[in-house]
Design a protein around this motif. Structure first.
Motif, PDB file in Angstrom:
ATOM      1  N   LEU A  25       0.889  -0.858   0.148  1.00 47.85           N
ATOM      2  CA  LEU A  25      -0.112   0.079   0.057  1.00 47.85           C
ATOM      3  C   LEU A  25       0.702   1.074  -0.017  1.00 47.85           C
ATOM      4  N   VAL A  26       0.865   2.004  -1.045  1.00 45.51           N
ATOM      5  CA  VAL A  26       1.892   3.062  -1.281  1.00 45.51           C
ATOM      6  C   VAL A  26       1.082   4.424  -1.320  1.00 45.51           C
ATOM      7  N   VAL A  27       1.615   5.381  -0.385  1.00 45.22           N
ATOM      8  CA  VAL A  27       0.963   6.582  -0.698  1.00 45.22           C
ATOM      9  C   VAL A  27       2.135   7.596  -1.390  1.00 45.22           C
ATOM     10  N   TYR A  28       1.358   8.624  -1.917  1.00 42.78           N
ATOM     11  CA  TYR A  28       2.331   9.438  -2.903  1.00 42.78           C
ATOM     12  C   TYR A  28       2.419  10.758  -2.325  1.00 42.78           C
ATOM     13  N   ASN A  29       3.445  11.349  -2.555  1.00 40.61           N
ATOM     14  CA  ASN A  29       3.344  12.906  -2.168  1.00 40.61           C
ATOM     15  C   ASN A  29       2.484  13.809  -3.050  1.00 40.61           C
ATOM     16  N   ASP A  30       1.829  14.924  -2.521  1.00 40.43           N
ATOM     17  CA  ASP A  30       1.138  15.720  -3.093  1.00 40.43           C
ATOM     18  C   ASP A  30       1.331  17.081  -2.582  1.00 40.43           C
ATOM     19  N   ASP A  31       0.860  18.265  -3.330  1.00 37.76           N
ATOM     20  CA  ASP A  31       1.163  19.603  -2.541  1.00 37.76           C
ATOM     21  C   ASP A  31      -0.108  20.169  -1.939  1.00 37.76           C
ATOM     22  N   VAL A  32      -0.999  19.387  -1.419  1.00 38.89           N
ATOM     23  CA  VAL A  32      -2.252  19.586  -0.893  1.00 38.89           C
ATOM     24  C   VAL A  32      -2.105  19.120   0.553  1.00 38.89           C
ATOM     25  N   ASN A  33      -1.866  17.964   1.063  1.00 38.04           N
ATOM     26  CA  ASN A  33      -2.202  17.821   2.502  1.00 38.04           C
ATOM     27  C   ASN A  33      -1.075  18.293   3.394  1.00 38.04           C
ATOM     28  N   THR A  34      -1.373  18.269   4.611  1.00 32.89           N
ATOM     29  CA  THR A  34      -0.307  18.864   5.555  1.00 32.89           C
ATOM     30  C   THR A  34       0.244  17.644   6.051  1.00 32.89           C
ATOM     31  N   PHE A  35       1.533  17.809   6.808  1.00 32.20           N
ATOM     32  CA  PHE A  35       2.211  16.836   7.443  1.00 32.20           C
ATOM     33  C   PHE A  35       1.346  16.194   8.556  1.00 32.20           C
ATOM     34  N   GLU A  36       0.497  17.167   9.264  1.00 27.07           N
ATOM     35  CA  GLU A  36      -0.125  16.760  10.328  1.00 27.07           C
ATOM     36  C   GLU A  36      -1.499  15.851   9.768  1.00 27.07           C
ATOM     37  N   HIS A  37      -2.034  16.076   8.642  1.00 24.30           N
ATOM     38  CA  HIS A  37      -2.971  15.742   8.138  1.00 24.30           C
ATOM     39  C   HIS A  37      -2.662  13.903   7.779  1.00 24.30           C
ATOM     40  N   VAL A  38      -1.447  13.959   7.104  1.00 22.74           N
ATOM     41  CA  VAL A  38      -0.806  12.587   6.790  1.00 22.74           C
ATOM     42  C   VAL A  38      -0.619  11.720   7.929  1.00 22.74           C
ATOM     43  N   ILE A  39       0.219  12.383   8.758  1.00 23.14           N
ATOM     44  CA  ILE A  39       0.431  11.414  10.037  1.00 23.14           C
ATOM     45  C   ILE A  39      -0.919  11.123  10.701  1.00 23.14           C
TER      46      ILE A  39
END
Length: 93
Positions: A25-39
């Motif tokens: 299960l791979v998550v990709y970088n984007d320019d939208v989500n914050t570090f806090e949201h991803v964590i």
């Protein structure tokens, strides 16, 4: 062991290997989500520890992607959908 038994055993092994193939299960970088949201999402959806979620988030940011979970397709499908629902770009590979 006779020839017929050996064929059946090999067929059973082949079926078991095919049904338990591990995926990423791979998550990709984007320019939208914050570090806090991803964590927070990795902690909730993938049941990561805070440290693990932070490390994966850093890899996503700097490397462009990160395998956040390994398992069968069936195990990962719901997590992938939940990540999409949280607006993260993810895929099962």
């Amino acid at each position: 062991m006779n020839w017929d038994t050996e064929i059946l055993i090999k067929e059973d092994i082949a079926v078991l290997e095919a049904t338990t193939e591990l995926r990423n299960l791979v998550v990709y970088n984007d320019d939208v989500n914050t570090f806090e949201h991803v964590i927070a999402t990795l902690i909730k959806v993938c049941r990561h520890t805070p440290e693990q979620a932070e490390q994966c988030t850093m890899l996503i940011h700097y490397k462009g992607k990160c395998t956040v979970k390994i398992g069968s397709y069936d195990e990962l499908e719901g997590m992938c959908t939940s990540l999409h629902d949280k607006d993260l770009s993810a895929n099962i590979e």
